[in-house]
Design a protein around this motif. Sequence first.
Motif, PDB file in Angstrom:
ATOM      1  N   ASN A 125       0.814  -1.105   0.103  1.00 43.79           N
ATOM      2  CA  ASN A 125      -0.089   0.008  -0.091  1.00 43.79           C
ATOM      3  C   ASN A 125       0.994   1.271  -0.023  1.00 43.79           C
ATOM      4  N   TRP A 126       0.750   2.035  -1.133  1.00 44.58           N
ATOM      5  CA  TRP A 126       1.867   3.172  -1.393  1.00 44.58           C
ATOM      6  C   TRP A 126       1.497   4.414  -1.135  1.00 44.58           C
ATOM      7  N   LYS A 127       2.015   4.964  -0.155  1.00 51.31           N
ATOM      8  CA  LYS A 127       1.683   6.512   0.218  1.00 51.31           C
ATOM      9  C   LYS A 127       0.176   6.659   0.007  1.00 51.31           C
ATOM     10  N   ASP A 128      -0.211   5.812   1.187  1.00 53.82           N
ATOM     11  CA  ASP A 128      -1.789   6.012   0.955  1.00 53.82           C
ATOM     12  C   ASP A 128      -2.170   6.465   2.737  1.00 53.82           C
ATOM     13  N   ASN A 129      -3.547   6.348   3.072  1.00 48.82           N
ATOM     14  CA  ASN A 129      -3.591   6.680   4.373  1.00 48.82           C
ATOM     15  C   ASN A 129      -4.388   5.351   4.835  1.00 48.82           C
ATOM     16  N   ARG A 130      -4.326   5.191   6.173  1.00 51.10           N
ATOM     17  CA  ARG A 130      -4.694   3.608   6.462  1.00 51.10           C
ATOM     18  C   ARG A 130      -6.187   3.423   6.417  1.00 51.10           C
ATOM     19  N   GLU A 131      -6.968   4.363   6.748  1.00 50.86           N
ATOM     20  CA  GLU A 131      -8.346   4.304   6.874  1.00 50.86           C
ATOM     21  C   GLU A 131      -8.945   4.119   5.344  1.00 50.86           C
ATOM     22  N   ALA A 132      -8.489   4.996   4.496  1.00 48.93           N
ATOM     23  CA  ALA A 132      -8.829   4.743   3.033  1.00 48.93           C
ATOM     24  C   ALA A 132      -8.526   3.424   2.567  1.00 48.93           C
ATOM     25  N   ALA A 133      -7.148   3.085   2.621  1.00 49.10           N
ATOM     26  CA  ALA A 133      -6.987   1.494   2.287  1.00 49.10           C
ATOM     27  C   ALA A 133      -7.816   0.571   2.781  1.00 49.10           C
ATOM     28  N   LEU A 134      -7.974   0.810   3.876  1.00 50.59           N
ATOM     29  CA  LEU A 134      -9.070  -0.506   4.747  1.00 50.59           C
ATOM     30  C   LEU A 134     -10.492  -0.376   4.140  1.00 50.59           C
ATOM     31  N   LYS A 135     -11.085   1.034   3.915  1.00 54.18           N
ATOM     32  CA  LYS A 135     -12.187   1.137   3.485  1.00 54.18           C
ATOM     33  C   LYS A 135     -12.084   0.350   1.985  1.00 54.18           C
ATOM     34  N   TRP A 136     -11.031   0.787   1.267  1.00 52.37           N
ATOM     35  CA  TRP A 136     -11.114  -0.010  -0.293  1.00 52.37           C
ATOM     36  C   TRP A 136     -11.083  -1.222  -0.246  1.00 52.37           C
ATOM     37  N   LEU A 137     -10.210  -1.878   0.728  1.00 54.35           N
ATOM     38  CA  LEU A 137     -10.126  -3.627   0.784  1.00 54.35           C
ATOM     39  C   LEU A 137     -11.606  -3.939   1.351  1.00 54.35           C
ATOM     40  N   GLY A 138     -12.121  -2.946   2.212  1.00 53.14           N
ATOM     41  CA  GLY A 138     -13.530  -3.568   2.732  1.00 53.14           C
ATOM     42  C   GLY A 138     -14.645  -3.510   1.372  1.00 53.14           C
ATOM     43  N   ASP A 139     -14.471  -2.306   0.884  1.00 50.45           N
ATOM     44  CA  ASP A 139     -15.897  -2.304  -0.225  1.00 50.45           C
ATOM     45  C   ASP A 139     -15.297  -3.094  -1.474  1.00 50.45           C
ATOM     46  N   LEU A 140     -14.344  -3.173  -1.837  1.00 47.41           N
ATOM     47  CA  LEU A 140     -13.941  -3.858  -3.109  1.00 47.41           C
ATOM     48  C   LEU A 140     -13.306  -5.374  -2.823  1.00 47.41           C
TER      49      LEU A 140
END
Lengths: 157, 174
Positions: B97-112
């Motif tokens: 996970n490159w230069k991302d913010n943790r919440e956004a990354a977790l939300k992405w994985l949760g959604d997709l």
Amino acid sequence: MIRVLTLLLFLLPMAATPEDTAQPVEADPVLEKRVMALAAELRCLVCQNQSLADSHADLAIDLKNQVRAMMKEGRSDAEIKAFMTERYGDFVLYRPPVRATTWLLWVGPFVLFAVGLAVMFAYIQRRRAGAAESAQLTPEQQARVRALLDDATSSRR
Amino acid sequence: MTRYLIPLAIFAVLVAFLSIGLNLKPREVPSPLIDKPAPAFTLNQLHEPAKQMSPADLKGKVWLLNVWGSWCVSCRQEHPLLVELGKANVVPLVGLNWKDNREAALKWLGDLGDPYTVSVVDPDGKVAIDYGVYGAPETYVIDRDGVVRYKQIGPISPEDLTKTILPLVKKLQG
């Protein structure tokens, strides 16, 4: 008067730019100069026609920070270039090294130039020879010229 | 006769050069990392920040390293294919996970959907620089000995997966 005013109007944005352009973040101007000099030699991978120095892409900023950090550690420009080529290949260098795969790149333009010169001289030589040849008239042509000239002078009388 | 043949020959050479030029992909910078050991790193995991992961943990296995970010549009395009790959369970897939913010990354994985065997975070992009990443997504195939064997630049298409990546993984596993 209106002309002068419109001209001034056009000049207005130029006056504004120096303050707007990004100022180096780092306080040390000597280091910053070195960073920018090296960054101008390195290609931005994201916007490939720009150097790292010119680019404001995220990756370019990161790489400039990397260069800055390595310079602070006391690494030489050559070491930093090696670091970059190890990761991104010769492509990051605006001046590719001379080696087997790049000799055509370095020599090619000179070869093409030499070929162009050779073709040009050959062409000029041929034209000269051709011009000299056609300057010589055959006996029949000379007779015809004389006849025409005689004709012209006689008709004028 | 040569008067016409020479320009024709020059034209043919020109066409040959132009067609080669048109088929090059200047956006795809060949990675100097191919056949070199994958750079080492120790990064925190996305789901459990207290835990860490490094390539050494996967020694002896063929694995894929996929660079992504929730800010990356092409990653979204690639993601369904990765989810399928994750379900097939043929090869460990590590997400960087490159230069991302943790919440956004977790939300992405949760959604997709989360295709990754393990996800690690590279908040300042230092590890990505070591891997020569210059855009997302990028995917590396790393062999049992920890050597990079292939780099996919840009989103993986179904063809890339079935014709290049999976056959290579099979060959390396076999």
